[in-house]
Motif scaffolding. Structure first.
Motif, short mmCIF file in Angstrom:
data_model
loop_
_atom_site.label_atom_id
_atom_site.label_comp_id
_atom_site.label_asym_id
_atom_site.label_seq_id
_atom_site.Cartn_x
_atom_site.Cartn_y
_atom_site.Cartn_z
N ARG A 81 0.81 -1.21 0.00
CA ARG A 81 0.00 0.00 0.00
C ARG A 81 0.86 1.27 0.00
N GLN A 85 0.52 4.40 -2.50
CA GLN A 85 0.31 5.79 -2.06
C GLN A 85 1.31 6.73 -2.75
N ALA A 109 -9.08 10.56 -6.06
CA ALA A 109 -9.89 9.92 -5.02
C ALA A 109 -10.48 8.60 -5.51
N GLY A 112 -7.67 6.14 -5.83
CA GLY A 112 -7.19 5.80 -4.49
C GLY A 112 -8.13 4.86 -3.76
N GLU A 113 -9.42 5.10 -3.90
CA GLU A 113 -10.41 4.26 -3.23
C GLU A 113 -10.40 2.84 -3.83
N ASN A 116 -7.02 1.04 -2.91
CA ASN A 116 -6.97 0.65 -1.49
C ASN A 116 -7.97 -0.43 -1.15
N ASP A 120 -7.42 -3.68 1.10
CA ASP A 120 -8.29 -3.94 2.26
C ASP A 120 -8.86 -5.36 2.22
N ARG A 186 -19.08 -1.00 7.83
CA ARG A 186 -18.92 0.02 6.78
C ARG A 186 -18.69 -0.65 5.42
N ASN A 188 -18.49 1.60 1.87
CA ASN A 188 -19.19 2.41 0.88
C ASN A 188 -18.25 2.93 -0.20
N PHE A 192 -19.18 5.38 -3.39
CA PHE A 192 -18.52 6.69 -3.54
C PHE A 192 -18.01 6.86 -4.97
N VAL B 13 -6.18 8.93 1.70
CA VAL B 13 -6.99 7.95 0.97
C VAL B 13 -7.16 6.58 1.64
N SER B 14 -6.22 6.13 2.44
CA SER B 14 -6.34 4.72 2.88
C SER B 14 -6.86 4.58 4.30
N ARG B 15 -7.44 3.43 4.57
CA ARG B 15 -7.92 3.14 5.93
C ARG B 15 -6.77 3.12 6.95
N LYS B 19 -6.64 5.47 10.24
CA LYS B 19 -6.62 4.89 11.58
C LYS B 19 -5.40 5.39 12.36
N THR B 49 -10.89 10.39 0.71
CA THR B 49 -11.80 9.29 0.35
C THR B 49 -12.58 8.84 1.59
N PRO B 50 -13.69 8.13 1.38
CA PRO B 50 -14.45 7.62 2.52
C PRO B 50 -13.64 6.66 3.40
N SER B 51 -12.70 5.93 2.80
CA SER B 51 -11.90 4.99 3.61
C SER B 51 -11.13 5.73 4.70
N ASP B 54 -13.59 7.55 7.17
CA ASP B 54 -14.32 6.63 8.04
C ASP B 54 -13.48 6.24 9.27
N GLU B 55 -12.17 6.23 9.10
CA GLU B 55 -11.30 5.86 10.22
C GLU B 55 -11.03 7.03 11.14
N THR B 81 -16.97 12.87 -0.41
CA THR B 81 -16.79 11.94 0.71
C THR B 81 -17.79 12.22 1.81
N ILE B 84 -21.25 10.96 1.12
CA ILE B 84 -21.41 9.50 1.26
C ILE B 84 -21.44 9.08 2.73
N LEU B 85 -20.63 9.77 3.55
CA LEU B 85 -20.54 9.35 4.96
C LEU B 85 -21.78 9.73 5.77
#
Lengths: 244, 86
Positions: A81, A85, A109, A112-113, A116, A120, A186, A188, A192, B13-15, B19, B49-51, B54-55, B81, B84-85
């Motif tokens: 990852r 990035q 975006a 990236g989504e 990722n 995930d 979650r 989504n 998105f 962008v990443s979870r 986090k 991003t939502p990922s 969201d974290e 984003t 959506i959230l």
């Protein structure tokens, strides 16, 4: 190894176009020269020119459909990852030279989504090669992402055991808030992606298993069809030609 | 308190990085008074991003509820984003 710098005439010969076309592309941002001499001569990075003529979608498709895994070209392979990035930020920076900020923001975006998502959902479970294929073409204005992971059906079956096939799974992934990472609630990310595509002059092709989705601006429904070739993981093409 | 998200980066962008940002920020939230407002400032964020959100934003909102205010949310992917959230 340092990248080789070439003259505009050599770049034009490699691409099979005229020097004047290259000058126009430099002015419009389609293919920027890296520097100009005091006399106005333009120079290009050899790697940018080589990359410009590649059909990245074919390279990605060959990789994702190959019966046995192999490492893609290093500049297109994101094993982890962190590498993704860094490459995504480089893409964002290059796009900034030819597109307005909202376009850069949205395309990065979406890419990236999706990229990722691959990490995930496959972390610790990659069937063969780890990581994703990520590349782009400033010539055709496309971004390509692919993974040889489990695919959306396998991932969603953990939380939706009634799903019958990849077509249903792909539709659910793009329309419902659902995560294959049970017990997470979650999920989504692809909703998105859809929300952006249908409001902008993008097109998206997304294949997983034997299901393929085509999405474009103003689409009300998610149209999923049966694909000719099976792909276990995911294969995605984002076209942003009309946004620039 | 004002949280300037661009201090975590401009391409969020990443979870895992969302986090990590949430965990790293915990010490700054410890001494927050009960009535203090939490302003999340998106100024300078180029990609969200939502990922990632969201974290970071989801747990922030769960903890502080109506005390959270979002500002400078005009960036295209930030707006998409947040939509959506919701």
């Amino acid at each position: 190894m340092r990248d080789k710098v070439i003259t505009i005439s050599k770049a034009a010969r490699t691409l099979g176009i005229s020097i004047n076309t290259l000058r126009r592309w430099d002015a419009s941002g389609r293919l920027k020269a890296i520097r100009k001499s005091p006399l106005g001569h333009r120079y290009y990075l050899q790697s940018y020119i080589s990359e410009f003529v590649q059909d990245v979608d074919i390279l990605a498709r060959d990789w994702v459909t190959a019966p046995t895994s192999y490492e893609p070209k290093s500049e297109m392979y994101c094993r982890t990852r962190d590498v993704f990035q860094a490459r995504l930020e480089k893409f964002q920076s290059r796009l900034t030279a030819l597109a307005p900020l909202p376009t850069v923001s949205l395309i990065t975006a979406v890419a990236g989504e999706i990229g990722n998502n691959s990490f995930d959902h496959n972390l610790g479970n990659w069937p063969d090669i780890l990581g994703i294929f990520f590349s782009y073409s400033m010539r055709t204005r496309t971004v390509v992402l692919a993974d040889r992971g489990l695919g959306i059906l396998s991932t969603l079956l953990r939380v939706r055991p009634q799903l019958a096939n990849s077509e249903e799974a792909l539709k659910v992934a793009f329309t419902e808030t659902v995560s294959g990472r049970y017990p997470e609630v979650r999920g989504n990310g692809l909703k998105f992606v859809r929300s952006i595509i249908i409001k902008n002059p993008f097109t998206l092709v997304f294949q997983t298993g034997d299901a393929i989705l085509y999405l474009k601006k103003d689409d009300k429904d998610v149209n999923v069809k049966k694909a000719d070739i099976f792909i276990r993981g995911c294969f995605v093409i984002i076209d942003f030609d009309s946004l620039i | 308190m004002r949280i300037q998200l661009n201090k975590f980066g401009t391409t969020l962008v990443s979870r895992p990085s969302g986090k990590e940002a949430w965990l790293a920020f915990q010490p700054s939230l410890v001494n927050l008074s009960e009535s203090e407002e939490v302003v999340v400032d998106f100024e300078g964020v180029v990609v969200l991003t939502p990922s990632w959100a969201d974290e970071f934003l989801t747990p922030l909102h769960s903890r502080f509820n109506n005390r959270v205010t979002l500002v400078n949310t005009d960036n295209a992917s930030v707006a998409a984003t947040l939509a959506i959230l919701k």
